[in-house]
Scaffold this motif. Structure first.
Motif, PDB file in Angstrom:
ATOM      1  N   ASP A  50       0.844  -1.196   0.000  1.00  0.00           N
ATOM      2  CA  ASP A  50       0.000   0.000   0.000  1.00  0.00           C
ATOM      3  C   ASP A  50       0.884   1.251   0.000  1.00  0.00           C
ATOM      4  OD1 ASP A  50      -2.409  -1.482  -0.044  1.00  0.00           O
ATOM      5  OD2 ASP A  50      -2.021  -2.029   2.049  1.00  0.00           O
ATOM      6  N   HIS A  51       0.656   2.115  -0.955  1.00  0.00           N
ATOM      7  CA  HIS A  51       1.516   3.258  -1.297  1.00  0.00           C
ATOM      8  C   HIS A  51       2.763   2.730  -2.020  1.00  0.00           C
ATOM      9  CE1 HIS A  51      -0.882   6.343   0.551  1.00  0.00           C
ATOM     10  NE2 HIS A  51      -0.904   5.675   1.684  1.00  0.00           N
ATOM     11  N   GLY A  52       3.870   2.560  -1.293  1.00  0.00           N
ATOM     12  CA  GLY A  52       5.086   2.022  -1.927  1.00  0.00           C
ATOM     13  C   GLY A  52       5.814   3.017  -2.813  1.00  0.00           C
ATOM     14  N   VAL A  53       5.360   4.271  -2.833  1.00  0.00           N
ATOM     15  CA  VAL A  53       5.930   5.236  -3.786  1.00  0.00           C
ATOM     16  C   VAL A  53       7.405   5.541  -3.522  1.00  0.00           C
ATOM     17  CG1 VAL A  53       3.818   6.364  -4.548  1.00  0.00           C
ATOM     18  CG2 VAL A  53       4.893   7.101  -2.408  1.00  0.00           C
ATOM     19  N   GLN A  54       7.862   5.348  -2.280  1.00  0.00           N
ATOM     20  CA  GLN A  54       9.281   5.634  -2.006  1.00  0.00           C
ATOM     21  C   GLN A  54      10.204   4.645  -2.713  1.00  0.00           C
ATOM     22  OE1 GLN A  54      10.129   8.406  -0.694  1.00  0.00           O
ATOM     23  NE2 GLN A  54       8.135   8.993   0.131  1.00  0.00           N
ATOM     24  N   ALA A  55       9.645   3.546  -3.214  1.00  0.00           N
ATOM     25  CA  ALA A  55      10.445   2.573  -3.965  1.00  0.00           C
ATOM     26  C   ALA A  55      11.081   3.209  -5.190  1.00  0.00           C
ATOM     27  CB  ALA A  55       9.575   1.389  -4.381  1.00  0.00           C
ATOM     28  N   VAL A  56      10.549   4.334  -5.621  1.00  0.00           N
ATOM     29  CA  VAL A  56      11.079   4.995  -6.808  1.00  0.00           C
ATOM     30  C   VAL A  56      12.533   5.441  -6.593  1.00  0.00           C
ATOM     31  CG1 VAL A  56      10.379   7.402  -6.337  1.00  0.00           C
ATOM     32  CG2 VAL A  56      10.267   6.480  -8.688  1.00  0.00           C
ATOM     33  N   HIS A  57      12.949   5.513  -5.336  1.00  0.00           N
ATOM     34  CA  HIS A  57      14.326   5.924  -5.022  1.00  0.00           C
ATOM     35  C   HIS A  57      15.295   4.751  -4.962  1.00  0.00           C
ATOM     36  CE1 HIS A  57      12.702   9.839  -4.336  1.00  0.00           C
ATOM     37  NE2 HIS A  57      11.903   9.401  -3.375  1.00  0.00           N
ATOM     38  N   ASP A  58      14.855   3.570  -5.338  1.00  0.00           N
ATOM     39  CA  ASP A  58      15.690   2.380  -5.186  1.00  0.00           C
ATOM     40  C   ASP A  58      15.531   1.509  -6.449  1.00  0.00           C
ATOM     41  OD1 ASP A  58      16.561  -0.241  -4.567  1.00  0.00           O
ATOM     42  OD2 ASP A  58      16.217   0.090  -2.430  1.00  0.00           O
ATOM     43  N   ALA A  59      16.492   1.605  -7.333  1.00  0.00           N
ATOM     44  CA  ALA A  59      16.381   0.944  -8.646  1.00  0.00           C
ATOM     45  C   ALA A  59      16.266  -0.578  -8.510  1.00  0.00           C
ATOM     46  CB  ALA A  59      17.576   1.320  -9.522  1.00  0.00           C
ATOM     47  N   ASP A  60      17.006  -1.159  -7.557  1.00  0.00           N
ATOM     48  CA  ASP A  60      16.947  -2.625  -7.385  1.00  0.00           C
ATOM     49  C   ASP A  60      15.542  -3.052  -6.959  1.00  0.00           C
ATOM     50  OD1 ASP A  60      19.500  -3.109  -8.080  1.00  0.00           O
ATOM     51  OD2 ASP A  60      20.295  -3.139  -6.029  1.00  0.00           O
ATOM     52  N   LEU A  61      14.998  -2.292  -6.029  1.00  0.00           N
ATOM     53  CA  LEU A  61      13.653  -2.619  -5.539  1.00  0.00           C
ATOM     54  C   LEU A  61      12.624  -2.471  -6.659  1.00  0.00           C
ATOM     55  CD1 LEU A  61      11.731  -3.339  -3.239  1.00  0.00           C
ATOM     56  CD2 LEU A  61      11.730  -0.921  -2.556  1.00  0.00           C
ATOM     57  N   LEU A  62      12.756  -1.422  -7.450  1.00  0.00           N
ATOM     58  CA  LEU A  62      11.828  -1.234  -8.578  1.00  0.00           C
ATOM     59  C   LEU A  62      11.888  -2.430  -9.530  1.00  0.00           C
ATOM     60  CD1 LEU A  62      11.954   2.421  -9.965  1.00  0.00           C
ATOM     61  CD2 LEU A  62      10.135   1.283  -8.667  1.00  0.00           C
TER      62      LEU A  62
END
Ligand code: ADE
Ligand code: ZN
Length: 323
Positions: free
Chosen positions: A216-228
């Motif tokens: 839910d949300h998860g938008v901060q993942a945009v700062h982590d290329a591996d996670l994306l």
């Protein structure tokens, strides 16, 4: 350009308490003899000026004090559906916060039965399907969450799954590992808020430690290329709430929202309203705002709606109807 309201939508990130419009809040306050700390609807609405998640939560928990009976929860759920169906809502998996009610002396069963009756009537009147996801408050002791899961045994058949919400920073997912393991062992679906305000590590922890099926949300993942890359490879649905992110100052302006970057990375993004009474729009309004602010195309809107159906916990037959 397509009329976005005609696009059949599933909503996967919706707090039913966050659909409490000021007018209904004052009606329920009068019905239940509860005093709100605001003179009238105008004064309450004027307080919807948030600095961050916590400043919103303070008002959100204070206002829900007007919800006292099963009928209140039915009325609340129906009011949400009545506003959302004309915007294309066909399926909703709605969150509720039992601890915010049982802590005030409201019976757990009244909350679940009340919302459940609203959903039943919604299905009868408009053909909307859906279910309930019980959220644990992550800023309350983990023992409270465990007790809440135990209390839910009387209504196990009414629940689709469990989630995790409230103040995120400083309350990482791993604290709730045992409660989530117990929920999974009961066959409940599991989701969690992660990466709304807190860093990408919270998203990883929700996946690895809680075993969530959606973030839910998860938008901060945009700062982590591996996670994306991982989110895209595993097609983990992110239940993104763009208007919420603006109102709670996760982003300064909708024009700067990372939605396009998430889509471009191949992540299964969905669009949701979170707490529509507080953040300025229901699910169709969210799609419309994205069209206006970031040029969401018809094809992208259709993809987002499709992602929500695919990411839902609806059975295959219902998914096929909605696609
Ligand atoms: N409870 C209601 N809305 C929420 C949000 N956006 N984040 C965390 N907890 C919530
Ligand atoms: Zn939320």
């Amino acid at each position: 350009m397509r009329d976005l309201d005609t696009l059949p939508k599933a909503e996967l990130h919706l707090h039913v308490e966050g659909t409490l419009e000021p007018e209904l809040a004052f009606d329920l306050a009068a019905r239940n003899g509860v005093e709100l700390p605001f003179a009238d609807v105008r004064e309450l609405r004027a307080a919807y000026d948030f600095r961050d998640l916590q400043s919103f939560l303070d008002l959100y928990y204070a206002t829900m004090a007007v919800l006292r009976t099963a009928r209140d929860f039915t009325d609340l759920t129906l009011a949400y559906l009545e506003r959302s169906v004309p915007q294309g809502l066909r399926h909703v998996e709605l969150f509720f916060d039992p601890q915010a009610h049982t802590g005030r002396g409201v019976a757990f069963e009244d909350v679940v039965d009340g919302i459940g009756e609203g959903l039943r009537l919604g299905r009868e009147r408009w053909g909307v399907t859906g279910g309930l996801i019980m959220c644990f408050l992550r800023d309350q002791p983990v023992e409270d969450a465990a007790r809440t899961l135990q209390a839910a045994a009387t209504r196990r058949g009414s629940l689709l799954g469990v989630g995790l919400d409230s103040a995120e920073v400083g309350h990482p997912p791993a604290l709730f590992a045992d409660v989530f393991a117990a929920a999974r062992a009961q066959g409940l679906h599991v989701v969690a808020h992660a990466g709304e305000e807190a860093p990408p590590a919270y998203v990883r922890e929700a996946l690895d430690v809680l075993g969530v099926e959606r973030v839910d949300h998860g938008v901060q993942a945009v700062h982590d290329a591996d996670l994306l890359r991982r989110l895209a490879a595993e097609q983990v649905p992110l239940t993104v709430c763009p208007l919420s992110n603006v109102r709670l100052r996760v982003v300064d302006r909708l024009e700067e929202h990372p939605l396009h970057r998430l889509l471009a990375a191949g992540v299964r993004v969905t669009v949701n309203s979170d707490d529509p009474a507080y953040f300025g729009g229901y699910v169709g309004d969210c799609y419309r705002a994205l069209r206006e602010a970031v040029g969401l195309s018809d094809a992208q809107a259709a993809q987002l709606a499709r992602n929500a159906v695919l990411g839902s916990f609806a059975d295959q037959a219902r998914k096929a109807e909605l696609l």
